[in-house]
Design an enzyme around this catalytic site. Structure first.
Site, short mmCIF file in Angstrom:
data_model
loop_
_atom_site.label_atom_id
_atom_site.label_comp_id
_atom_site.label_asym_id
_atom_site.label_seq_id
_atom_site.Cartn_x
_atom_site.Cartn_y
_atom_site.Cartn_z
N HIS A 36 -59.00 17.34 -65.40
CA HIS A 36 -59.18 18.79 -65.27
C HIS A 36 -57.83 19.52 -65.38
CE1 HIS A 36 -61.13 22.47 -63.43
NE2 HIS A 36 -59.84 22.70 -63.16
N GLU A 37 -56.88 19.09 -64.56
CA GLU A 37 -55.57 19.77 -64.56
C GLU A 37 -54.86 19.54 -65.89
OE1 GLU A 37 -55.09 21.94 -62.42
OE2 GLU A 37 -56.65 21.29 -61.01
N HIS A 85 -55.93 22.19 -68.27
CA HIS A 85 -55.16 23.43 -68.11
C HIS A 85 -53.80 23.28 -68.80
CE1 HIS A 85 -57.73 25.71 -65.47
NE2 HIS A 85 -57.72 24.82 -64.49
N HIS A 89 -53.94 23.80 -72.46
CA HIS A 89 -54.09 25.23 -72.75
C HIS A 89 -52.70 25.90 -72.77
CE1 HIS A 89 -56.75 29.01 -71.73
NE2 HIS A 89 -56.39 28.97 -72.99
ZN LIG Z 1 -59.03 24.60 -62.80
#
Ligand SMILES: [Zn+2]
Length: 686
Positions: free
Chosen positions: A477-478, A481, A484
Site C-alpha cells: 500500500h505505502e 503511494h 505515485h
Molecule cells: Zn494510504
C-alpha cells in the site's frame, strides 16, 4: 547551544547552503535539531520577501507574474517543512517536539497572512476573472489558488474574518485536547494476567510481547495486554477466554466516554458546532459541503449515495455471517448468544477451517526482504522501472534504506527511502511522504525524494523479520503511494505526485494491495526464508480467496463510521448537541448489527474529530471502488501485468498527480466512469 541563531551557527546550518550531496538529497549527517527553528524563521522571511516582489510588480496581473510566481515561491520553506515533518514523525526527540510546538502557530499564521493579504488576493482574483488561454495544468492551478484564498477567508468582512480566526484557533486547541485525552486514556488501561491457562489460544508472538509488557510495568512473571493495535486485535482474534475478551473490548469501546476522567463527548459536540460555524462564515451550508468541495465526490449527497449503494448488501452479508458464527459459538457454549467480543474470535476459526490457512505456518514465506523485492519486481513488470540500493546516501537513521529509482531507459526518476521498523521516537501506523516533491523549476525537471515509513517488528538477533498478510498489504500500500510520488510528471509542486483530491489519492496505494496477494505475484516473491522454497501447492489460491471472507463485517463496521462522520459534519446548526444521543440515532437509522463492534465511537473517533478525515471518512469506500474497478481493467485483459493497461494507468493516473480533475484522469484511463460492480463482486456483495 542557544535556539536564537548566532551567525556562526547560521553559517553551518545546512538549510542556508546548497546541498552538494548526490541528487541533492538532504544532508542528514550535517543536520541538527537546533537548525530547524532558525531555518523556519528565515524561510518564512524569504517567502514574505518573494511575495512582496510579486506585489511590487508594476504591470497588470497575469497568470505568470502572479499565480505562477506565487506557486514557485516559498521553495526554501517547503524544503524545511519536508525534512522537519518527516523527522518529527519517524525519528522524534523532545527537542524536535518542542520545535514542532513553536513552529505550528508560525506556519498557520503565515498561511493566514498570505490568504488575508488583500492586495495579493486582488491580483489573483483579477487573473481568475480574465485568465486568457492556459494549458490544463495552469487552469487547475489558477482554480485551486483562487479557491484556497476564498476557503482561507479572503474577501470576508472584517468582523467575520475576526470571528473565523477565533474559530480556527479554538478548533486547533480542541482537536489537540481531544487527541491528548484519547492517548492518555488508551495508555491508562492494562489487563494483567497471572495464570497461564488464561493465555489459551494466543500465538507465541502475542505471549512473548505480553510478558515483555508486564516486565515493563513491574509485573515480572505475569502477562500484560493493552489497547494498542498490536496487542488488542490479536487478543480479540485468538484468546479462548471469553470473559477476558469482553474486558478488553469493553475497555477499548469505553475510552473517553461519559463518566470517564477524560470525557470527549462534549469536546466532540463543540468541535462539530465550530466546524459548522466556520463553514457558514465561509458561505457553505454545512462543514461537509465545505470539506467535499475539492473532492472527487464533490458534495455530501454523492458520498451518502455511495454509502447507500453498499449498505443494504453489506448488512445482509453481515447477517449471514452472524448466523454462521452463532452456530460455532453454540457448539462451544450451548445456549450462549453471540456478542461483539465473539465476532473476531469465531471469524478467525472459520478462516482457519474453511481456507486451511495457519498464520504461523505462513509467516516464514513472507520475510520483509522477500516482500520488498516482490513490490520492486511488481513495479518493474508493470512499468519497467528499477530500484538499486545505495549505501552512500545520508539517512536520518541507520534503519533507513535508500534506493535509486530509474526508468526503463535508465533516466533518473527519484530516490526512494524505506524506513520499516518500529522504534522509540516513531509514531504508530504507516505512511508515505516526500523530502522534495517533483516539479519543473525554470524548465528543469526536479525529481522527487520519496519515503515510506512502517512499524514492522524490529530485527532480533540477526533473524529475518517475518510479516503477516496484513503487514504485506501495508508494505504494498505505502509502496503504491511512493510510486505515485516517484512517477510524477507535473509542472507545479502543489499539484504533483500525491497532491490530489483525498478520495482519489488512495487509488494508487490501494490498487497495489491487489497485486500483493495475487497468486501469480505470490509465486514471484513468497519464498521460505530458510529453504528458499515457494509456497506449497494451493496456498496462493487459498490466500487469495480468503481475502473475500468476513466482508459483511468489515464493510458494515467501516460504513457505520463513515455515516457517523458524515452525519456529524452535516449539522446545519451551531448549537452543540448531545453526542451520545446523536450517535445512537445515527446507528439506529442505518441498523448496524449490535454484534458488530463500531469501528469508531464518537468520543474516540480521532480521524474524524481530530481533523484528518473530518467529513471524509467515506473516502475509504470511495477509493476501494476506484481500486477494484481499476484493477479489473487489468484482469479484463487477461493478466494482472497487461502492458497496455499498465501504460495507461501510468500515463493517465500515476504521472498526472493532481494536475487535472481526477474524474477526467480516471475516464482517460478507463474509457468510462468508475463502476461499483468490481468492488461488490470482490467483497461478495452480489
Ligand atoms: Zn494510504
Amino acid at each position: 547551544m542557544a535556539a536564537s541563531a548566532p551567525e556562526s551557527l547560521n553559517l553551518r546550518n545546512p538549510f542556508f547552503q546548497k546541498w552538494d550531496t548526490p541528487y541533492e538529497v538532504p544532508p542528514f549527517h550535517h543536520l541538527r535539531p537546533v537548525h530547524f527553528l532558525p531555518a523556519f524563521q528565515s524561510a518564512i522571511r524569504r517567502h514574505n520577501d518573494e511575495i512582496r516582489t510579486i506585489l511590487r510588480c508594476r504591470t497588470a496581473p497575469t497568470f505568470r507574474n502572479t499565480v505562477e510566481a506565487l506557486e514557485d515561491s516559498g521553495e526554501l520553506l517547503d524544503r524545511v517543512i519536508g525534512v522537519f515533518s518527516a523527522l518529527v514523525e519517524a525519528d522524534s526527540t523532545p527537542e524536535l517536539q518542542a520545535t514542532a510546538l513553536a513552529v505550528g502557530p508560525l506556519l498557520s499564521g503565515h498561511q493566514d497572512d498570505i490568504h488575508h493579504n488583500e492586495a495579493l488576493f486582488r491580483r489573483v482574483a483579477a487573473v481568475y476573472e480574465h485568465p486568457g488561454p492556459l494549458p490544463a495544468e495552469g487552469r487547475t492551478l489558477l482554480e485551486r489558488t483562487y479557491r484556497a484564498f476564498l476557503r482561507g477567508g479572503a474577501g470576508l468582512a472584517p468582523a467575520k474574518l475576526a470571528r473565523l480566526r477565533l474559530v480556527n484557533a479554538e478548533l486547533s486547541l480542541l482537536c489537540l485536547k481531544f487527541e491528548q485525552n484519547l492517548r492518555e486514556e488508551t495508555n491508562a488501561f492494562l489487563l494483567v494476567v497471572d495464570r497461564p491457562e488464561e493465555l489459551a489460544g494466543l500465538s507465541p508472538e502475542s505471549v512473548d510481547a505480553a510478558r515483555e509488557a508486564a516486565r515493563m510495568a513491574d509485573r515480572d512473571g505475569s502477562w500484560a495486554f493493552n489497547l494498542h493495535s498490536p496487542s488488542l486485535w490479536p487478543f480479540l482474534e485468538q484468546a479462548r477466554d471469553r470473559g477476558l475478551r469482553q474486558r478488553m473490548l469493553e475497555a477499548h469501546v469505553a475510552r473517553c466516554d461519559r463518566g470517564n476522567a477524560r470525557d470527549n463527548n462534549r469536546l466532540a459536540a463543540r468541535i462539530a458546532a465550530l466546524r459548522c460555524e466556520k463553514a457558514q462564515l465561509l458561505g457553505y451550508a454545512t462543514y461537509a459541503d465545505y470539506a467535499l468541495e475539492d473532492s472527487m465526490a464533490g458534495e455530501p449527497t454523492e458520498a451518502y449515495a455511495l454509502l447507500g449503494r453498499f449498505w443494504p448488501p453489506a448488512l445482509a452479508l453481515a447477517t449471514r455471517e452472524r448466523a454462521e458464527l452463532q452456530q460455532l459459538l453454540a457448539a462451544d457454549l450451548p445456549g450462549a448468544r453471540l456478542q461483539p467480543w465473539d465476532w473476531r474470535y469465531y471469524a478467525e476459526r472459520v478462516r482457519e477451517t474453511r481456507f486451511r490457512l495457519d498464520a504461523q505456518a505462513l509467516r516464514p514465506y513472507f520475510s520483509l526482504e522477500a516482500v520488498r523485492e516482490g513490490a520492486f519486481r511488481t513495479a518493474n513488470r508493470l512499468y519497467g522501472i528499477t530500484f538499486n540500493e545505495r549505501k552512500d546516501l545520508p539517512t536520518y537513521h541507520p534503519d533507513v534504506l535508500s534506493y535509486l529509482v530509474q526508468d526503463r531507459d535508465g533516466s533518473l526518476l527519484g530516490v526512494y527511502y524505506a524506513d520499516y521498523h518500529a522504534r522509540p521516537g516513531k509514531r504508530g501506523g504507516a505512511w508515505m511522504g516526500s523530502f522534495r516533491s517533483q516539479w519543473h523549476k525554470n524548465g528543469r525537471d526536479i525529481r522527487p525524494l520519496v519515503y515510506t515509513v512502517a512499524n514492522f517488528p524490529p530485527p532480533l538477533g540477526g533473524a529475518p523479520v517475518l510479516l503477516d498478510l496484513q503487514e504485506v498489504r501495508i508494505l504494498f500500500h505505502e509502496f503504491g503511494h511512493a510510486l505515485h510520488g516517484l512517477l510524477s510528471r507535473c509542472r507545479y509542486r502543489s499539484l504533483s505526485g500525491t497532491a490530489t483530491a483525498q478520495d482519489f489519492s488512495e487509488l494508487p496505494s490501494q490498487i497495489m494491495e491487489n497485486w500483493a496477494l495475487e497468486p501469480e505475484v505470490l509465486g514471484m516473491y513468497a519464498r521460505h526464508y530458510r529453504t528458499g522454497e515457494a509456497l506449497p501447492a494451493g496456498w496462493a489460491e487459498r490466500i487469495h480467496q480468503s481475502q473475500a471472507f468476513n466482508q459483511g463485517f468489515a464493510t458494515t463496521e467501516c460504513l457505520a463510521a463513515a455515516y457517523l462522520d458524515l452525519d456529524w459534519h452535516s449539522l446545519g446548526s451551531v448549537e452543540p448537541v448531545d453526542a451520545g444521543a446523536f450517535e445512537r440515532a445515527c446507528l439506529e437509522r442505518i441498523g448496524l448489527l449490535p454484534e458488530v463492534p463500531v469501528r469508531h465511537h464518537t468520543p474516540w473517533f480521532a480521524s474524524s474529530m481530530g481533523g484528518e478525515y473530518a467529513a471524509t471518512y467515506y473516502t475509504y469506500l470511495w477509493s476501494a471502488v476506484l481500486d477494484a474497478d481499476a484493477y479489473q481493467a487489468f484482469l479484463d485483459q487477461g493478466s494482472p501485468f497487461d502492458p497496455d493497461t499498465a501504460r495507461a494507468f501510468r500515463t493517465h493516473v500515476l504521472e498526472m498527480g493532481g494536475s487535472e480533475d481526477p474524474a477526467v484522469l480516471y475516464r482517460r484511463f478507463r474509457g468510462r466512469d468508475p463502476g461499483v460492480e468490481a468492488l461488490l463482486g470482490k467483497r461478495g456483495l452480489v
